[in-house]
Scaffold this motif. Structure first.
Motif, PDB file in Angstrom:
ATOM      1  N   PRO A 387      43.564  34.050  29.520  1.00  0.00           N
ATOM      2  CA  PRO A 387      43.708  34.288  30.966  1.00  0.00           C
ATOM      3  C   PRO A 387      42.929  35.525  31.412  1.00  0.00           C
ATOM      4  O   PRO A 387      42.818  36.513  30.698  1.00  0.00           O
ATOM      5  CB  PRO A 387      45.214  34.496  31.123  1.00  0.00           C
ATOM      6  N   ARG A 388      42.387  35.445  32.607  1.00  0.00           N
ATOM      7  CA  ARG A 388      41.689  36.587  33.192  1.00  0.00           C
ATOM      8  C   ARG A 388      42.626  37.442  34.049  1.00  0.00           C
ATOM      9  O   ARG A 388      42.317  38.595  34.358  1.00  0.00           O
ATOM     10  CB  ARG A 388      40.519  36.099  34.042  1.00  0.00           C
ATOM     11  N   SER A 389      43.742  36.873  34.452  1.00  0.00           N
ATOM     12  CA  SER A 389      44.698  37.605  35.284  1.00  0.00           C
ATOM     13  C   SER A 389      45.366  38.709  34.484  1.00  0.00           C
ATOM     14  O   SER A 389      45.632  38.563  33.291  1.00  0.00           O
ATOM     15  CB  SER A 389      45.760  36.647  35.831  1.00  0.00           C
ATOM     16  N   ARG A 390      45.664  39.804  35.163  1.00  0.00           N
ATOM     17  CA  ARG A 390      46.306  40.959  34.539  1.00  0.00           C
ATOM     18  C   ARG A 390      47.479  41.408  35.402  1.00  0.00           C
ATOM     19  O   ARG A 390      47.404  41.405  36.636  1.00  0.00           O
ATOM     20  CB  ARG A 390      45.333  42.132  34.381  1.00  0.00           C
ATOM     21  N   GLY A 391      48.557  41.818  34.718  1.00  0.00           N
ATOM     22  CA  GLY A 391      49.728  42.318  35.415  1.00  0.00           C
ATOM     23  C   GLY A 391      50.055  43.738  35.000  1.00  0.00           C
ATOM     24  O   GLY A 391      49.223  44.451  34.426  1.00  0.00           O
ATOM     25  N   ARG A 392      51.298  44.135  35.237  1.00  0.00           N
ATOM     26  CA  ARG A 392      51.700  45.489  34.866  1.00  0.00           C
ATOM     27  C   ARG A 392      53.216  45.587  34.728  1.00  0.00           C
ATOM     28  O   ARG A 392      53.959  44.740  35.261  1.00  0.00           O
ATOM     29  CB  ARG A 392      51.212  46.515  35.895  1.00  0.00           C
ATOM     30  N   ILE A 393      53.632  46.614  34.020  1.00  0.00           N
ATOM     31  CA  ILE A 393      55.047  46.980  33.899  1.00  0.00           C
ATOM     32  C   ILE A 393      55.261  48.282  34.664  1.00  0.00           C
ATOM     33  O   ILE A 393      54.465  49.221  34.542  1.00  0.00           O
ATOM     34  CB  ILE A 393      55.449  47.188  32.420  1.00  0.00           C
ATOM     35  N   GLY A 394      56.318  48.346  35.439  1.00  0.00           N
ATOM     36  CA  GLY A 394      56.676  49.571  36.147  1.00  0.00           C
ATOM     37  C   GLY A 394      58.144  49.895  35.959  1.00  0.00           C
ATOM     38  O   GLY A 394      58.913  49.085  35.424  1.00  0.00           O
ATOM     39  N   LEU A 395      58.537  51.061  36.406  1.00  0.00           N
ATOM     40  CA  LEU A 395      59.939  51.461  36.335  1.00  0.00           C
ATOM     41  C   LEU A 395      60.658  51.048  37.611  1.00  0.00           C
ATOM     42  O   LEU A 395      60.141  51.227  38.713  1.00  0.00           O
ATOM     43  CB  LEU A 395      60.063  52.975  36.159  1.00  0.00           C
ATOM     44  N   ARG A 396      61.842  50.511  37.447  1.00  0.00           N
ATOM     45  CA  ARG A 396      62.683  50.198  38.593  1.00  0.00           C
ATOM     46  C   ARG A 396      63.421  51.457  39.059  1.00  0.00           C
ATOM     47  O   ARG A 396      63.667  51.645  40.257  1.00  0.00           O
ATOM     48  CB  ARG A 396      63.695  49.112  38.222  1.00  0.00           C
ATOM     49  N   SER A 397      63.781  52.295  38.087  1.00  0.00           N
ATOM     50  CA  SER A 397      64.462  53.552  38.378  1.00  0.00           C
ATOM     51  C   SER A 397      64.229  54.474  37.192  1.00  0.00           C
ATOM     52  O   SER A 397      63.513  54.128  36.252  1.00  0.00           O
ATOM     53  CB  SER A 397      65.971  53.316  38.578  1.00  0.00           C
ATOM     54  N   ASN A 398      64.822  55.639  37.215  1.00  0.00           N
ATOM     55  CA  ASN A 398      64.706  56.570  36.082  1.00  0.00           C
ATOM     56  C   ASN A 398      65.831  56.397  35.074  1.00  0.00           C
ATOM     57  O   ASN A 398      66.036  57.246  34.210  1.00  0.00           O
ATOM     58  CB  ASN A 398      64.645  58.018  36.572  1.00  0.00           C
ATOM     59  N   ARG A 399      66.527  55.275  35.157  1.00  0.00           N
ATOM     60  CA  ARG A 399      67.620  54.991  34.229  1.00  0.00           C
ATOM     61  C   ARG A 399      67.108  54.191  33.035  1.00  0.00           C
ATOM     62  O   ARG A 399      66.538  53.104  33.215  1.00  0.00           O
ATOM     63  CB  ARG A 399      68.733  54.206  34.932  1.00  0.00           C
ATOM     64  N   PRO A 400      67.346  54.666  31.809  1.00  0.00           N
ATOM     65  CA  PRO A 400      66.874  53.931  30.626  1.00  0.00           C
ATOM     66  C   PRO A 400      67.523  52.575  30.434  1.00  0.00           C
ATOM     67  O   PRO A 400      66.942  51.695  29.791  1.00  0.00           O
ATOM     68  CB  PRO A 400      67.241  54.872  29.464  1.00  0.00           C
ATOM     69  N   ASP A 401      68.711  52.379  30.989  1.00  0.00           N
ATOM     70  CA  ASP A 401      69.426  51.120  30.786  1.00  0.00           C
ATOM     71  C   ASP A 401      69.174  50.104  31.901  1.00  0.00           C
ATOM     72  O   ASP A 401      69.822  49.054  31.948  1.00  0.00           O
ATOM     73  CB  ASP A 401      70.926  51.371  30.637  1.00  0.00           C
ATOM     74  N   GLU A 402      68.230  50.392  32.773  1.00  0.00           N
ATOM     75  CA  GLU A 402      67.918  49.457  33.848  1.00  0.00           C
ATOM     76  C   GLU A 402      66.610  48.746  33.537  1.00  0.00           C
ATOM     77  O   GLU A 402      65.622  49.375  33.149  1.00  0.00           O
ATOM     78  CB  GLU A 402      67.819  50.183  35.195  1.00  0.00           C
ATOM     79  N   ALA A 403      66.608  47.440  33.702  1.00  0.00           N
ATOM     80  CA  ALA A 403      65.426  46.638  33.372  1.00  0.00           C
ATOM     81  C   ALA A 403      64.222  47.103  34.169  1.00  0.00           C
ATOM     82  O   ALA A 403      64.331  47.387  35.371  1.00  0.00           O
ATOM     83  CB  ALA A 403      65.701  45.170  33.650  1.00  0.00           C
ATOM     84  N   PRO A 404      63.062  47.178  33.539  1.00  0.00           N
ATOM     85  CA  PRO A 404      61.856  47.583  34.264  1.00  0.00           C
ATOM     86  C   PRO A 404      61.341  46.474  35.168  1.00  0.00           C
ATOM     87  O   PRO A 404      61.822  45.331  35.141  1.00  0.00           O
ATOM     88  CB  PRO A 404      60.856  47.886  33.139  1.00  0.00           C
ATOM     89  N   LEU A 405      60.353  46.815  35.977  1.00  0.00           N
ATOM     90  CA  LEU A 405      59.690  45.844  36.835  1.00  0.00           C
ATOM     91  C   LEU A 405      58.590  45.146  36.049  1.00  0.00           C
ATOM     92  O   LEU A 405      57.785  45.795  35.384  1.00  0.00           O
ATOM     93  CB  LEU A 405      59.069  46.545  38.043  1.00  0.00           C
ATOM     94  N   ILE A 406      58.558  43.824  36.118  1.00  0.00           N
ATOM     95  CA  ILE A 406      57.540  43.036  35.429  1.00  0.00           C
ATOM     96  C   ILE A 406      56.740  42.270  36.472  1.00  0.00           C
ATOM     97  O   ILE A 406      57.271  41.387  37.144  1.00  0.00           O
ATOM     98  CB  ILE A 406      58.167  42.053  34.420  1.00  0.00           C
TER      99      ILE A 406
END
Length: 531
Positions: A387-406
């Motif tokens: 695939p040529r498409s690219r994504g990223r991972i980000g933080l939803r909050s500064n909490r380690p137990d909260e799922a990140p943004l995908i």
């Protein structure tokens, strides 16, 4: 266990890479090694029964159960991303297909600046990891920890698929990891004697009694401890109690494509503006952390079967399968479900290497197996390998137990859709071939009589899902914007390496478990040889 302790190496994540590192580094008895895993032990019996993987997709105790953010090119659907949260990581819940990718994948890495990661450089580490059922050869290892075998039992429909794929123009291929990848054949699997051979089984069992190796489960690492741009330890939590572990040599981050960049960012290493927006102190402004996300998007073709020969069992039949498996390690219980496959070249994108992969399932599989369909049927997965498409991972909050943004950004590059269309058309061609004539019933997916690009594109946008191969979010490279260098050290921070699928500059042409194990084998060799 004390509130603070000191080790030579701290490994974060006991997935495919972390298990390899724990075994290899603790083999030197003078090195104190700590392995931290956010999930629990691999005690669920369905982990070890290969066909039990169908029972694991719902289990939140051993699965992070992530979802992407709404995908603009997929009708704003949030796609389900299961990831292993248990000793062995994804190797404890995957379909066990042993696929390395193409030699060109690794030569591309080296050409783009990952010196020392060309195919000739990595092949010795694939062989070092592998215990091939057929013995050692030019391409295979015969005495490694990871057992690779043929399936003990196969569904008769699987043979029909291979015959149909060959009749549709593909060459027969008895070894997808040998001289060439193109063709149709049976997947070898990471099993030993009819049981799943996960990274935990292969690497940790022989090492866990070593007095210099400490393995802690249910241990969520909250942040890296950094002193003057050197990582000196970690803070982690088990239940409601918090602990600190210090490190005299290196911290090895092996938390995976989603969690490795998440922990870097929580620790102040990442895009400065993003971190400050969440109230995090910036230790190193590294915009590439979390970027370069790549995955294989997958589309399924599903037909009803006119004969009840599939793995669509009722409850009584499931009990019989269980009994036969536990008694003899035979029958449907040893199946990895994705028993055969194919690698093909599209006309729109491929040069001289396959860019389409298929997994054949002699059962009805919809929505990751979460939607159970009545009756009997068979399914053919097809994914785009490059695939040529690219994504990223980000933080939803500064909490380690909260799922990140995908943000996977599937099909963001319109050229990816063209390959997906070819993959879908070829899937239908194979399943409509003469070999399936006596078995093929109604087409359920896509179930479209109008085979126009418009209708098939709409179907792909409505039904495509991940085939579980995310990589790339801590990219390795020779340029200053790469997150890690060719020794997997994090640029701008000492005492820290990232060792997992997140370091892949480009996604490999196939399943990602075997390459991830290779990455850890090579990394362990780098550490032990050069420090």
């Amino acid at each position: 266990m004390s509130a603070t302790a000191t080790y030579d190496f701290i490994i974060i994540g006991a997935g495919s890479a972390g298990c390899v590192l724990a075994r290899r580094l603790s083999a030197q008895s003078h090195r104190r090694v700590l392995l931290l895993e956010a999930g629990g032990r691999d005690v669920n019996p369905f982990i070890h029964m290969p066909a039990g993987l169908a029972q694991l997709v719902h289990n939140r105790r051993i699965n992070w159960n992530y979802y992407t953010e709404p995908e603009p090119e997929l009708e704003n659907r949030r796609l389900y991303w299961p990831r292993g949260k248990v000793l062995g990581g994804c190797s404890s819940i995957n379909a066990m297909c042993y696929v390395r990718g193409q030699p060109e994948d690794y030569d591309d890495w080296a050409r783009d600046g990952a010196i020392g990661w060309g195919y000739d450089d990595v092949l010795p580490f694939f062989r070092k990891a592998e215990h091939q059922q057929h013995g050692a050869s030019r391409y295979h290892g015969g005495s490694g920890p990871m057992w690779v075998e043929n399936l003990r039992s196969r569904n008769p429909l699987t043979d029909t698929f291979v015959a149909a794929a060959v009749a549709s123009g593909l060459p027969r291929n008895d070894d997808f990891n040998g001289e060439r990848q193109e063709g149709a054949g049976y997947y070898q699997v990471t099993q030993r004697g009819g049981r799943r051979c996960s990274a935990a089984t292969a690497y940790l069992r022989a090492a866990r009694k070593r007095p210099n190796l400490t393995i802690l489960t249910h241990a969520l690492v909250e942040r890296l401890l950094i002193d003057r741009r050197r990582v000196v330890g970690v803070d982690y939590r088990i239940g409601s109690r918090r602990y600190t572990a210090f490190c005299e040599s290196e911290v090895l981050l092996s938390a995976g494509t989603v969690n490795s960049p998440q922990l870097l960012m929580l620790s102040g290493i990442g895009p400065a503006d993003h971190l400050r927006s969440l109230g995090l102190d910036v230790i190193l402004d590294q915009p590439s952390v979390g970027e370069n996300l790549q995955d294989h998007l997958d589309i399924c073709t599903l037909y009803k079967s006119t004969r009840p020969v599939t793995y669509d069992f009722n409850r009584l039949q499931e009990l019989r399968v269980l009994f036969q498996y536990w008694l003899k390690k035979r029958g449907a219980g040893v199946s990895n479900i994705a028993e055969a496959g194919a690698f093909a070249c599209s006309s729109s994108a491929a040069r001289d290497r396959p860019d389409i992969q298929m997994h054949f399932v002699p059962a009805q599989l919809d929505d990751h197996g979460r939607n159970r369909l009545p009756g009997h049927g068979f399914t053919l997965h097809a994914c785009h390998l490059h695939p040529r498409s690219r994504g990223r991972i980000g933080l939803r909050s500064n909490r380690p137990d909260e799922a990140p943004l995908i943000y996977a950004n599937y099909l963001h590059d319109s050229r990816d859709m063209q390959v997906m269309l070819e993959a879908l058309r070829f899937s239908r061609q194979i399943l409509r071939s003469q070999a399936f004539d006596e078995l093929r019933g109604e087409e359920i997916l896509p179930g479209i009589t109008d085979g126009s690009d418009t209708e098939l594109t709409r179907f792909i946008r409505h039904k495509a899902e991940t085939v579980y191969h995310p990589v790339g979010t801590c990219r390795m490279g020779g340029d200053s914007s790469a997150v890690v260098d060719a020794t997997l050290r994090v640029r701008g921070i000492s005492g820290l390496r990232v060792i997992d699928a997140s370091i892949m500059p480009k996604i490999v042409s196939g399943n990602t478990n075997a390459p991830t194990i290779m990455i850890a084998e090579k990394a362990a060799d780098l550490i032990l040889t050069y420090g």
